[in-house]
Design a protein around this motif. Structure first.
Motif, PDB file in Angstrom:
ATOM      1  N   GLY A  82       0.834  -1.210   0.000  1.00 49.86           N
ATOM      2  CA  GLY A  82       0.000   0.000   0.000  1.00 49.86           C
ATOM      3  C   GLY A  82       0.861   1.249   0.000  1.00 49.86           C
ATOM      4  N   GLN A  86       0.812   3.542  -3.378  1.00 55.71           N
ATOM      5  CA  GLN A  86       0.188   4.865  -3.280  1.00 55.71           C
ATOM      6  C   GLN A  86       1.153   5.957  -3.743  1.00 55.71           C
ATOM      7  N   ASP A  89       0.437   6.043  -7.289  1.00 57.38           N
ATOM      8  CA  ASP A  89      -0.872   6.691  -7.542  1.00 57.38           C
ATOM      9  C   ASP A  89      -0.703   8.215  -7.529  1.00 57.38           C
ATOM     10  N   TRP A 101      -7.143   1.857  -8.277  1.00 56.31           N
ATOM     11  CA  TRP A 101      -6.781   0.591  -7.636  1.00 56.31           C
ATOM     12  C   TRP A 101      -7.799  -0.477  -8.025  1.00 56.31           C
ATOM     13  N   ALA A 160      -6.997   9.661   2.369  1.00 62.93           N
ATOM     14  CA  ALA A 160      -6.400   8.545   1.620  1.00 62.93           C
ATOM     15  C   ALA A 160      -7.500   7.661   1.014  1.00 62.93           C
ATOM     16  N   SER A 162      -9.249   4.077  -0.056  1.00 60.69           N
ATOM     17  CA  SER A 162      -9.273   2.743   0.557  1.00 60.69           C
ATOM     18  C   SER A 162     -10.241   1.861  -0.205  1.00 60.69           C
ATOM     19  N   ASP A 200      -4.774  -0.775   2.656  1.00 62.15           N
ATOM     20  CA  ASP A 200      -5.319   0.568   2.958  1.00 62.15           C
ATOM     21  C   ASP A 200      -4.453   1.268   4.016  1.00 62.15           C
ATOM     22  N   ILE A 203      -1.475   2.683   2.558  1.00 60.17           N
ATOM     23  CA  ILE A 203      -1.800   3.888   1.774  1.00 60.17           C
ATOM     24  C   ILE A 203      -1.862   5.102   2.706  1.00 60.17           C
ATOM     25  N   CYS A 206       1.498   6.192   3.623  1.00 59.90           N
ATOM     26  CA  CYS A 206       2.128   6.936   2.527  1.00 59.90           C
ATOM     27  C   CYS A 206       1.720   8.406   2.596  1.00 59.90           C
ATOM     28  N   HIS A 207       0.429   8.653   2.826  1.00 57.74           N
ATOM     29  CA  HIS A 207      -0.021  10.059   2.920  1.00 57.74           C
ATOM     30  C   HIS A 207       0.603  10.733   4.140  1.00 57.74           C
TER      31      HIS A 207
END
Ligand SMILES: Cc1cc2nc3c(=O)[nH]c(=O)nc-3n(C[C@H](O)[C@H](O)[C@H](O)COP(=O)(O)O)c2cc1C
Length: 240
Positions: A82, A86, A89, A101, A160, A162, A200, A203, A206-207
């Motif tokens: 994730g 991301q 993305d 995704w 984010a 999900s 998720d 992800i 990552c944010h």
């Protein structure tokens, strides 16, 4: 566009122009994927581009190409997936391309360089508006439902994407640290969502990384000492 700004505008793109991207652009995307920052550097991973393949599977989307992620299957490999995917993305969105995704889709190539297929997304030239105007266009749970305490990075984590927009996370903030949890699942739900909820969580991390670095601080993640919260499973803590 900066990744941090992309977080506040990105959206899943489900309509693509039919023409595939040219090989030079695809090579540039793969090159970028080779230089990403992993959450767990000890896990071997690789990205591959899938062309000329109509991808099947529940909720799959037609696109001229797909980005597939392969990994060693070790502890925390879904979190790592994730976190890495991301970054791609955000990169695609920042460079004018759309992505979505695909949690249940599978490509023909189930293995690459001895690594197992984990997850993929559709991507390409968008045939719809690429970005949201502002945060009001995001469909998310009220922030108070998924977070406690204050932190300048919370909004980025809250927005984010999900699987099924489940937003299975909880962020507990104090003293400049963010403890990240995910909802505990019953065995029936876990059969489908355990893997997706771990992705998720990666992800959201990552944010949090992008937001931490936007504040001019280094991103630092730890999983000990273990924290607890009723009804949730501890993922880890973002320190700085
Ligand atoms: C792990 C994961 C799997 C997903 N699988 C699908 C899918 O199979 N098909 C689809 O149309 N969207 C899929 N999505 C997109 C989500 O539905 C979307 O991110 C969510 O509804 C939030 O919307 P937004 O990305 O536009 O902000 C997936 C998202 C994630 C993170």
């Amino acid at each position: 566009m900066e990744f941090y700004d992309v977080i506040f505008k990105r959206k899943s793109i489900r309509h693509y122009k039919e023409t595939p991207l040219d090989d030079a652009r695809l090579e540039e995307i793969l090159q970028y994927s080779r230089a990403l920052t992993p959450l767990f550097p000890e896990i071997k991973t690789s990205f591959g581009i899938i062309k000329n393949e109509s991808v099947n599977g529940l909720f799959a989307i037609d696109a001229p190409q797909y980005l597939a992620f392969y990994s060693e299957e070790k502890e925390s490999h879904y979190l790592n997936a994730g976190f890495l995917m991301q970054q791609m993305d955000l990169y695609l969105s920042a460079t004018g391309l759309g992505a979505c995704w695909l949690g249940m889709a599978k490509p023909r190539m189930k293995e690459k360089d001895g690594l197992a297929f984990i997850m993929m997304f559709a991507f390409g030239e968008p045939n719809q508006t690429l970005h949201r105007k502002d945060v009001s266009e995001f469909k998310r749970k009220p922030l108070a439902e998924v977070a406690e305490g204050g932190d300048g990075r919370l909004e980025a984590a809250w927005l984010a994407p999900s699987a099924a927009n489940a937003q299975p996370w909880f962020f507990s903030c104090s003293d400049g640290a963010v403890d990240v949890f995910r909802v505990k699942l019953n065995p029936v739900k876990a059969a489908v969502f355990d893997r997706l909820n771990l992705i998720d969580s990666g992800i959201a991390l990552c944010h949090l990384k992008v937001a931490t670095e936007h504040m001019g601080k280094p991103f630092s993640f730890a999983q000990t000492p273990e924290k607890s919260k009723k009804g949730y499973q501890y993922i880890g803590t973002v320190l700085s």
